[in-house]
Write a protein that holds these residues in place. Structure first.
Motif, PDB file in Angstrom:
ATOM      1  N   SER A  48       3.457  32.579  29.598  1.00  0.00           N
ATOM      2  CA  SER A  48       2.162  32.183  30.553  1.00  0.00           C
ATOM      3  C   SER A  48       1.075  33.107  30.196  1.00  0.00           C
ATOM      4  N   ALA A  49       1.471  34.430  29.825  1.00  0.00           N
ATOM      5  CA  ALA A  49       0.579  35.445  29.421  1.00  0.00           C
ATOM      6  C   ALA A  49      -0.244  35.121  28.194  1.00  0.00           C
ATOM      7  N   PHE A  50       0.686  34.408  27.028  1.00  0.00           N
ATOM      8  CA  PHE A  50       0.033  33.897  26.006  1.00  0.00           C
ATOM      9  C   PHE A  50      -0.952  32.879  26.366  1.00  0.00           C
ATOM     10  N   ILE A  51      -0.800  31.907  26.989  1.00  0.00           N
ATOM     11  CA  ILE A  51      -1.652  30.741  26.997  1.00  0.00           C
ATOM     12  C   ILE A  51      -2.772  31.332  28.055  1.00  0.00           C
ATOM     13  N   ILE A  52      -2.658  32.204  28.740  1.00  0.00           N
ATOM     14  CA  ILE A  52      -3.850  32.630  29.561  1.00  0.00           C
ATOM     15  C   ILE A  52      -4.862  33.633  28.803  1.00  0.00           C
ATOM     16  N   PHE A  53      -4.171  34.767  28.284  1.00  0.00           N
ATOM     17  CA  PHE A  53      -4.886  35.950  27.641  1.00  0.00           C
ATOM     18  C   PHE A  53      -5.347  35.594  26.185  1.00  0.00           C
ATOM     19  N   VAL A  54      -4.380  34.911  25.456  1.00  0.00           N
ATOM     20  CA  VAL A  54      -4.835  34.881  23.899  1.00  0.00           C
ATOM     21  C   VAL A  54      -5.969  34.096  23.642  1.00  0.00           C
ATOM     22  N   PRO A  55      -6.267  32.825  24.326  1.00  0.00           N
ATOM     23  CA  PRO A  55      -7.449  32.359  24.109  1.00  0.00           C
ATOM     24  C   PRO A  55      -8.810  32.888  24.383  1.00  0.00           C
ATOM     25  N   ASN A  56      -8.660  33.839  25.559  1.00  0.00           N
ATOM     26  CA  ASN A  56      -9.929  34.945  25.626  1.00  0.00           C
ATOM     27  C   ASN A  56     -10.048  36.042  24.652  1.00  0.00           C
ATOM     28  N   GLY A  69      -5.529  29.416  16.589  1.00  0.00           N
ATOM     29  CA  GLY A  69      -4.401  28.905  15.565  1.00  0.00           C
ATOM     30  C   GLY A  69      -3.972  29.815  14.804  1.00  0.00           C
ATOM     31  N   VAL A  70      -4.587  30.909  14.214  1.00  0.00           N
ATOM     32  CA  VAL A  70      -4.062  31.700  13.512  1.00  0.00           C
ATOM     33  C   VAL A  70      -3.105  32.514  13.933  1.00  0.00           C
ATOM     34  N   ILE A  71      -3.612  33.141  15.346  1.00  0.00           N
ATOM     35  CA  ILE A  71      -2.554  33.953  16.092  1.00  0.00           C
ATOM     36  C   ILE A  71      -1.277  33.205  16.474  1.00  0.00           C
ATOM     37  N   LEU A  72      -1.405  31.874  16.704  1.00  0.00           N
ATOM     38  CA  LEU A  72      -0.174  31.141  17.227  1.00  0.00           C
ATOM     39  C   LEU A  72       0.799  31.050  15.814  1.00  0.00           C
ATOM     40  N   PHE A  73      -0.046  31.022  14.613  1.00  0.00           N
ATOM     41  CA  PHE A  73       0.847  30.626  13.402  1.00  0.00           C
ATOM     42  C   PHE A  73       1.664  32.002  13.201  1.00  0.00           C
ATOM     43  N   LEU A  74       0.952  33.163  13.232  1.00  0.00           N
ATOM     44  CA  LEU A  74       1.436  34.534  12.889  1.00  0.00           C
ATOM     45  C   LEU A  74       2.679  34.609  13.871  1.00  0.00           C
ATOM     46  N   MET A  93      -3.788  37.548  37.436  1.00  0.00           N
ATOM     47  CA  MET A  93      -2.331  37.701  37.599  1.00  0.00           C
ATOM     48  C   MET A  93      -1.773  36.684  38.346  1.00  0.00           C
ATOM     49  N   THR A  94      -2.221  36.217  39.427  1.00  0.00           N
ATOM     50  CA  THR A  94      -1.819  35.113  40.142  1.00  0.00           C
ATOM     51  C   THR A  94      -1.529  33.893  39.431  1.00  0.00           C
ATOM     52  N   MET A  95      -2.485  33.648  38.592  1.00  0.00           N
ATOM     53  CA  MET A  95      -2.421  32.495  37.723  1.00  0.00           C
ATOM     54  C   MET A  95      -1.522  32.758  36.638  1.00  0.00           C
ATOM     55  N   LEU A  96      -1.272  33.881  36.100  1.00  0.00           N
ATOM     56  CA  LEU A  96       0.032  34.077  35.124  1.00  0.00           C
ATOM     57  C   LEU A  96       1.468  33.914  35.899  1.00  0.00           C
ATOM     58  N   LEU A  97       1.493  34.110  37.146  1.00  0.00           N
ATOM     59  CA  LEU A  97       2.801  33.840  38.050  1.00  0.00           C
ATOM     60  C   LEU A  97       2.827  32.510  38.327  1.00  0.00           C
ATOM     61  N   ILE A  98       1.648  31.496  38.290  1.00  0.00           N
ATOM     62  CA  ILE A  98       1.683  30.241  38.368  1.00  0.00           C
ATOM     63  C   ILE A  98       2.247  29.414  37.434  1.00  0.00           C
TER      64      ILE A  98
END
Length: 346
Positions: free
Chosen positions: A292-300, A315-320, A50-55
């Motif tokens: 920020s949440a997208f680039i932190i959690f979606v890859p996981n 890539g599919v999630i991002l396209f959608l 969550m700290t990294m999410l804020l950063i």
């Protein structure tokens, strides 16, 4: 139609009304209450995330001011993030400066860096400006590896940064109440305080005379110049402010991760921040946290679905997401606001 008329008729970005740039007072208070209460119920690793999410949210917000506010595209935010991170790390580890005092210094250094970079970039716009900033982001990790700076930067191996403990006054108050606060929890609340302060500053900036000048340049640079706006000054000022906020985010990131190294600030980080701005909604400041949440959690999440094809799944999630909500989280917020308004009228 002449070439000048074509340029005048086509704004670089879709205009965002000033009132649509922020959340309502009630929604903001609810979001703030959730952010304050959240660390009390989760483990330290989640608090760190969550700290990294804020950063990263701060870094995306800085890019939003530059692109969504003044209409300038940048793929070089990772360079400013790296300068801020190394400034804080060097001041803490080599000069023994307090971690909180390193952040305004990091912001000031990055403001000067961004303002100076904005001077030659005045001749560029659109994709050409994006390519220039792309070159800056590509060169920065290599510059940090140079032997001239190795004594300060640690070269390829980087620097280890000491994670701060809660201040003695805070520890005394908590001890009186028979409570304890971990380093991760303190750093989260410290980051949250800075995030709120910068968010309020950014909102007021975009609502001020300078913010109106930014948006006038974004909508139509020729018309803004005709109205007497100093286009060169405000474009470089937007670069400087964006770089300063990104530098503060970089300093916080160095303190949170406890480590800085050149390979941590590659072009991949710059593209991720740009992606976060698009997903959150260009010009919509609250969307910075969503991006920020997208680039932190979606890859996981993508890696959890398929470790071997995590990139393809991402890539599919991002396209959608781009296909379904081309204006990002701002579009979702507007639809939700419309539905709530319809329900109230009933």
């Amino acid at each position: 139609m002449s070439a000048v008329q074509e340029v005048t008729a086509a704004p670089a970005l879709e205009a965002v009304p000033k009132r649509a740039m922020t959340l309502g007072a009630g929604t903001s208070l609810i979001a703030l209450a959730l952010l304050i209460a959240f660390p009390l119920f989760v483990k330290n690793f989640i608090i760190f995330q969550m700290t990294m999410l804020l950063i990263y949210g701060l870094a995306v917000l800085a890019l939003n001011i530059l692109t969504g506010g003044s209409g300038q595209f940048s793929l070089g935010q990772s360079a400013f993030y790296a300068v801020g991170a190394y400034t804080s790390a060097i001041l803490m580890e080599h000069l023994g400066m307090n971690y909180a005092l390193t952040l305004p210094v990091a912001g000031l250094v990055c403001f000067v860096f961004g303002f100076l970079f904005g001077q030659p970039a005045l001749r560029l716009s659109g994709v050409y400006l994006a390519l220039a900033t792309f070159a800056l982001a590509t060169a920065m990790p290599q510059l940090l590896k140079l032997g001239y700076f190795e004594h300060w930067t640690g070269g390829v191996q980087g620097l280890v940064v000491t994670k701060p403990d809660p201040p003695e006054t805070v520890q005394s108050v908590l001890a009186w109440a028979h409570l304890k606060m971990s380093q991760d929890m303190w750093l989260y609340y410290f980051t949250l305080l800075i995030t709120i302060a910068i968010y309020i500053f950014s909102v007021n900036l975009l609502r001020s005379r300078s913010g109106r000048a930014f948006m006038a340049i974004r909508d139509n640079e020729i018309a803004a110049s005709a109205m007497g706006i100093n286009v060169a000054l405000y474009k470089t000022l937007a670069f400087g402010v964006s770089a300063a906020i990104t530098g503060i985010a970089g300093g916080l990131g160095a303190i949170a991760v406890q480590f800085v190294a050149p390979d941590g600030y590659t072009i991949t980080l710059a593209i991720s921040l740009f992606l976060g701005m698009v997903v959150g909604g260009v010009g919509w400041l609250p969307g910075s946290i969503v991006g920020s949440a997208f680039i932190i959690f979606v890859p996981n999440i993508a890696e959890g679905i398929s470790k071997g094809l995590s990139g393809a799944v991402f890539g599919v999630i991002l396209f959608l997401v781009i296909f379904l909500v081309p204006h990002g989280a701002r579009q979702v917020a507007m639809v939700a606001q419309h539905l709530l308004g319809s329900l109230k009228r009933r």
